[in-house]
Design a protein around this motif. Structure first.
Motif, PDB file in Angstrom:
ATOM      1  N   PHE A 122       0.862  -1.188   0.000  1.00 12.98           N
ATOM      2  CA  PHE A 122       0.000   0.000   0.000  1.00 12.98           C
ATOM      3  C   PHE A 122       0.899   1.239   0.000  1.00 12.98           C
ATOM      4  CE2 PHE A 122      -2.478   3.134   2.485  1.00 12.98           C
ATOM      5  CZ  PHE A 122      -3.662   3.141   1.778  1.00 12.98           C
ATOM      6  N   LEU A 124       0.831   4.995  -0.024  1.00 13.09           N
ATOM      7  CA  LEU A 124       0.165   6.295   0.126  1.00 13.09           C
ATOM      8  C   LEU A 124       1.139   7.361   0.640  1.00 13.09           C
ATOM      9  CD1 LEU A 124      -2.423   8.056   0.209  1.00 13.09           C
ATOM     10  CD2 LEU A 124      -2.897   7.126   2.474  1.00 13.09           C
ATOM     11  N   SER A 125       1.864   7.054   1.725  1.00  6.14           N
ATOM     12  CA  SER A 125       2.699   8.058   2.392  1.00  6.14           C
ATOM     13  C   SER A 125       3.869   8.499   1.513  1.00  6.14           C
ATOM     14  CB  SER A 125       3.257   7.509   3.708  1.00  6.14           C
ATOM     15  OG  SER A 125       2.202   7.099   4.538  1.00  6.14           O
ATOM     16  N   GLY A 130       2.077  12.653   5.338  1.00 10.20           N
ATOM     17  CA  GLY A 130       1.688  11.496   6.136  1.00 10.20           C
ATOM     18  C   GLY A 130       0.220  11.582   6.513  1.00 10.20           C
ATOM     19  N   SER A 131      -0.050  12.206   7.661  1.00 11.27           N
ATOM     20  CA  SER A 131      -1.429  12.266   8.162  1.00 11.27           C
ATOM     21  C   SER A 131      -2.369  12.977   7.193  1.00 11.27           C
ATOM     22  CB  SER A 131      -1.461  12.992   9.511  1.00 11.27           C
ATOM     23  OG  SER A 131      -0.625  12.342  10.431  1.00 11.27           O
ATOM     24  N   TRP A 155       8.105   4.636   3.379  1.00 13.10           N
ATOM     25  CA  TRP A 155       7.653   3.780   4.492  1.00 13.10           C
ATOM     26  C   TRP A 155       6.720   2.677   3.999  1.00 13.10           C
ATOM     27  CZ3 TRP A 155      10.796   5.891   7.757  1.00 13.10           C
ATOM     28  CH2 TRP A 155      10.890   7.267   7.882  1.00 13.10           C
ATOM     29  N   THR A 157       5.446  -0.715   3.703  1.00  6.77           N
ATOM     30  CA  THR A 157       5.622  -1.996   4.393  1.00  6.77           C
ATOM     31  C   THR A 157       5.732  -3.141   3.389  1.00  6.77           C
ATOM     32  OG1 THR A 157       4.479  -1.181   6.344  1.00  6.77           O
ATOM     33  CG2 THR A 157       4.502  -3.570   6.051  1.00  6.77           C
ATOM     34  N   VAL A 354       4.951   1.591  16.977  1.00  3.61           N
ATOM     35  CA  VAL A 354       4.630   1.728  15.543  1.00  3.61           C
ATOM     36  C   VAL A 354       3.118   1.579  15.330  1.00  3.61           C
ATOM     37  CG1 VAL A 354       4.901   0.653  13.272  1.00  3.61           C
ATOM     38  CG2 VAL A 354       6.908   1.047  14.708  1.00  3.61           C
ATOM     39  N   ILE A 357       1.235   4.663  15.302  1.00  2.00           N
ATOM     40  CA  ILE A 357       1.519   5.649  14.230  1.00  2.00           C
ATOM     41  C   ILE A 357       0.849   5.251  12.916  1.00  2.00           C
ATOM     42  CG2 ILE A 357       3.383   6.587  12.776  1.00  2.00           C
ATOM     43  CD1 ILE A 357       5.207   6.412  15.289  1.00  2.00           C
ATOM     44  N   THR A 361      -2.351   8.190  13.246  1.00  2.00           N
ATOM     45  CA  THR A 361      -1.738   8.344  14.579  1.00  2.00           C
ATOM     46  C   THR A 361      -2.842   8.506  15.632  1.00  2.00           C
ATOM     47  OG1 THR A 361      -1.692  10.740  14.371  1.00  2.00           O
ATOM     48  CG2 THR A 361       0.258   9.552  13.564  1.00  2.00           C
ATOM     49  N   GLU A 363      -3.445  11.006  17.402  1.00  2.00           N
ATOM     50  CA  GLU A 363      -4.100  12.326  17.298  1.00  2.00           C
ATOM     51  C   GLU A 363      -5.152  12.330  16.185  1.00  2.00           C
ATOM     52  OE1 GLU A 363      -0.842  11.844  17.643  1.00  2.00           O
ATOM     53  OE2 GLU A 363      -0.636  12.659  19.669  1.00  2.00           O
TER      54      GLU A 363
HETATM   55  C1  LIG Z   1       6.835   1.018  10.349  1.00  2.00           C
HETATM   56  C2  LIG Z   1       5.966   1.872   9.477  1.00  2.00           C
HETATM   57  C3  LIG Z   1       5.296   1.286   8.423  1.00  2.00           C
HETATM   58  C4  LIG Z   1       4.535   2.080   7.559  1.00  2.00           C
HETATM   59  N1  LIG Z   1       3.933   1.489   6.470  1.00  2.00           N
HETATM   60  C5  LIG Z   1       3.285   2.265   5.568  1.00  2.00           C
HETATM   61  C6  LIG Z   1       2.754   1.685   4.365  1.00  2.00           C
HETATM   62  O1  LIG Z   1       2.814   0.470   4.144  1.00  2.00           O
HETATM   63  N2  LIG Z   1       2.166   2.516   3.455  1.00  2.00           N
HETATM   64  C7  LIG Z   1       2.061   3.856   3.658  1.00  2.00           C
HETATM   65  O2  LIG Z   1       1.510   4.534   2.791  1.00  2.00           O
HETATM   66  N3  LIG Z   1       2.554   4.431   4.794  1.00  2.00           N
HETATM   67  C8  LIG Z   1       3.162   3.678   5.740  1.00  2.00           C
HETATM   68  N4  LIG Z   1       3.675   4.242   6.892  1.00  2.00           N
HETATM   69  C9  LIG Z   1       3.552   5.657   7.091  1.00  2.00           C
HETATM   70  C10 LIG Z   1       2.449   5.980   8.111  1.00  2.00           C
HETATM   71  O3  LIG Z   1       1.198   5.784   7.528  1.00  2.00           O
HETATM   72  C11 LIG Z   1       2.662   7.431   8.549  1.00  2.00           C
HETATM   73  O4  LIG Z   1       3.830   7.446   9.330  1.00  2.00           O
HETATM   74  C12 LIG Z   1       1.494   7.989   9.349  1.00  2.00           C
HETATM   75  O5  LIG Z   1       0.377   8.200   8.509  1.00  2.00           O
HETATM   76  C13 LIG Z   1       1.853   9.312  10.025  1.00  2.00           C
HETATM   77  O6  LIG Z   1       2.390  10.199   9.101  1.00  2.00           O
HETATM   78  P1  LIG Z   1       3.803  10.901   9.371  1.00  2.00           P
HETATM   79  O7  LIG Z   1       4.764   9.880   9.834  1.00  2.00           O
HETATM   80  O8  LIG Z   1       4.147  11.666   8.141  1.00  2.00           O
HETATM   81  O9  LIG Z   1       3.556  11.876  10.573  1.00  2.00           O
HETATM   82  P2  LIG Z   1       2.934  13.369  10.474  1.00  2.00           P
HETATM   83  O10 LIG Z   1       1.655  13.340   9.717  1.00  2.00           O
HETATM   84  O11 LIG Z   1       3.990  14.300  10.021  1.00  2.00           O
HETATM   85  O12 LIG Z   1       2.607  13.638  11.999  1.00  2.00           O
HETATM   86  C14 LIG Z   1       3.612  13.992  12.956  1.00  2.00           C
HETATM   87  C15 LIG Z   1       2.929  14.236  14.288  1.00  2.00           C
HETATM   88  O13 LIG Z   1       1.976  15.323  14.159  1.00  2.00           O
HETATM   89  C16 LIG Z   1       0.691  14.883  14.528  1.00  2.00           C
HETATM   90  N5  LIG Z   1      -0.314  15.468  13.650  1.00  2.00           N
HETATM   91  C17 LIG Z   1      -0.361  15.448  12.294  1.00  2.00           C
HETATM   92  N6  LIG Z   1      -1.456  16.056  11.854  1.00  2.00           N
HETATM   93  C18 LIG Z   1      -2.153  16.455  12.942  1.00  2.00           C
HETATM   94  C19 LIG Z   1      -3.395  17.145  13.154  1.00  2.00           C
HETATM   95  N7  LIG Z   1      -4.177  17.510  12.125  1.00  2.00           N
HETATM   96  N8  LIG Z   1      -3.776  17.401  14.439  1.00  2.00           N
HETATM   97  C20 LIG Z   1      -3.012  17.012  15.484  1.00  2.00           C
HETATM   98  N9  LIG Z   1      -1.826  16.365  15.350  1.00  2.00           N
HETATM   99  C21 LIG Z   1      -1.410  16.087  14.098  1.00  2.00           C
HETATM  100  C22 LIG Z   1       0.697  13.371  14.361  1.00  2.00           C
HETATM  101  O14 LIG Z   1      -0.280  12.753  15.171  1.00  2.00           O
HETATM  102  C23 LIG Z   1       2.121  13.031  14.766  1.00  2.00           C
HETATM  103  O15 LIG Z   1       2.200  12.926  16.161  1.00  2.00           O
HETATM  104  C24 LIG Z   1       4.417   3.468   7.782  1.00  2.00           C
HETATM  105  C25 LIG Z   1       5.066   4.048   8.892  1.00  2.00           C
HETATM  106  C26 LIG Z   1       5.835   3.260   9.720  1.00  2.00           C
HETATM  107  C27 LIG Z   1       6.546   3.900  10.877  1.00  2.00           C
END
Ligand SMILES: Cc1cc2nc3c(=O)[nH]c(=O)nc-3n(C[C@H](O)[C@H](O)[C@H](O)COP(=O)(O)OP(=O)(O)OC[C@H]3O[C@@H](n4cnc5c(N)ncnc54)[C@H](O)[C@@H]3O)c2cc1C
Length: 380
Positions: A122, A124-125, A130-131, A155, A157, A354, A357, A361, A363
């Motif tokens: 998958f 997406l990120s 991310g979020s 990221w 998986t 993990v 997250i 996450t 949040e």
């Molecule tokens: C081991 C692992 C496997 C993964 N596998 C996949 C995968 O297979 N496919 C894929 O697409 N992605 C994958 N991911 C990515 C994962 O989906 C993202 O890490 C996740 O969506 C969070 O995005 P970010 O890391 O960019 O954090 P960010 O979005 O940058 O967030 C950073 C912090 O800010 C907070 N935050 C962000 N927005 C808000 C808001 N609106 N209000 C309050 N707080 C907020 C978050 O809660 C977090 O604490 C993986 C990540 C990891 C660590």
């Protein structure tokens, strides 16, 4: 709500438990230590039917009910979060194909995904997204009967071994979902190494440089990419992570009960200290509550209840938080041994972190659940 297991669900749990004890448990520490899932374990997972267990029976999947799939995920998550994460991404991506793929697309991809002959990941990120998934920067442009895709996904998986990727991009600002082959020209797959938890999940960064993807590989219509395709996949992913997190809590309990019975200080076993017993009690409550929320979500999904998606978010949020709490206490209860790598509890803590997250996450779930709370679901 009656959450007694049926005889077949009970039997399924027993089979899953025996299988994971025999085939996964001996590998789990090594997978974590070496940051890779060995081909032999991948072959076992591909061949045992777990990857396609919840996929449609008419395409070769197991077609098992939601509770059984949850039980299976809990049992795998209890033993090895890395292999659980393979089940998660494969199932969520394949479910998106089953839901949004037309007849031809389903016939082309699902039989191989149901049997485990092929693995789908998958994507997406991105490095900067991310979020807030709506902001993805990967671009698709129209080129006759194909799209040209450029951008970077991070990221991903099991991206290092996946045969297919469900990839999200923007076409003139509108999100689309595409199924892309790993050997597509212009796609470069690079490892993401030394991740903190779920360390065997063979993460990849995908670089798309004008990758040509035929339009017949688009899932759903233009504009449906994130709101429909990604969200349906993520809903399945959350269900899986919720059960996997419940499995981690059970693993913490197993480890702490055993350790507190065996370890002595001041002439007494740890289990005889009141403050240790409090930790065991809290872990049991966390496990029971997480499992109950997972069952509730499974039952609602089974009957396609409208609140199933939010109740899945609730279960994922609670179970992943509870898993972090249980694993933190498990490391603490093991003292220096808990920090040594000789015991599995530090792995549980890293894996649980993990879980808090991925698929949204804490949040992001809090925000969604607050909106849900304002609709007063508890009055139902
Ligand atoms: C081991 C692992 C496997 C993964 N596998 C996949 C995968 O297979 N496919 C894929 O697409 N992605 C994958 N991911 C990515 C994962 O989906 C993202 O890490 C996740 O969506 C969070 O995005 P970010 O890391 O960019 O954090 P960010 O979005 O940058 O967030 C950073 C912090 O800010 C907070 N935050 C962000 N927005 C808000 C808001 N609106 N209000 C309050 N707080 C907020 C978050 O809660 C977090 O604490 C993986 C990540 C990891 C660590």
């Amino acid at each position: 709500m009656d959450i007694r297991l049926t005889d077949s669900q009970r039997a399924y749990r027993e089979t899953a438990r025996q299988f994971t004890a025999r085939e996964l448990a001996p590998w789990a520490a090594r997978i974590d230590r070496e940051g890779v899932t060995p081909p032999s374990v991948l072959n076992v997972i591909r061949g045992c039917g777990f990857l396609g267990a919840a996929l449609p029976q008419d395409k070769g999947g197991g077609g098992i009910d939601e509770v059984s799939y949850g039980i299976l995920t809990e049992e795998v998550g209890r033993v090895c979060s890395s292999t659980r994460s393979l089940m998660t991404v494969h199932n969520m991506s394949a479910q998106a194909i089953a839901r949004f793929g037309d007849h031809e697309q389903q016939e082309r991809w699902l039989p191989d995904l149901c049997s485990g002959r092929k693995v789908v990941a998958f994507a997406l990120s991105e490095p900067e997204v991310g979020s807030a998934a709506d902001a993805i920067e990967t671009k698709a442009t129209s080129d006759g009967n194909a799209f040209r895709v450029s951008g970077t996904k991070k990221w991903i998986t099991y991206g290092l071994i996946a045969d297919l990727f469900v990839v999200f991009a923007k076409l003139e600002g509108a999100p689309i979902a595409l199924v892309v082959d790993r050997d597509s020209e212009g796609l470069r797959i690079e490892p993401v190494t030394d991740i903190f938890g779920v360390r065997g999940s063979m993460l990849a960064q995908l670089h798309f440089d004008e990758v040509r993807v035929r339009k017949e590989r688009q899932l759903g219509r233009v504009g449906m990419g994130i709101r429909f395709v990604a969200n349906v996949a993520l809903d399945h992913g959350r269900f899986s992570v919720a059960w996997g997190s419940t499995g981690i809590i059970q693993a913490c309990l197993d480890a702490c009960v055993a350790y507190s019975e065996q370890r002595r200080q001041a002439g007494r076993r740890l289990k005889d200290f009141q403050l240790i017993r409090r930790q065991l009690a809290n872990m049991l409550v966390d496990h029971t509550a997480s499992r109950a929320l997972c069952y509730r979500s499974a039952c609602l999904r089974q009957r396609r209840a409208p609140q199933a998606t939010m109740e899945t978010s609730l279960a994922k949020y609670h179970a992943s938080m509870a898993a972090i709490r249980a694993a933190t206490n498990a490391v603490h209860m093991h003292g220096a041994n808990g920090c040594s790598g000789e015991y599995p509890v530090d792995r549980y803590l890293r894996d649980a972190t993990v879980s808090g997250i991925v698929e949204g996450t804490h949040e992001i779930h809090q925000l969604a659940l607050a909106s849900y709370a304002l609709r007063r679901p508890y009055l139902d």
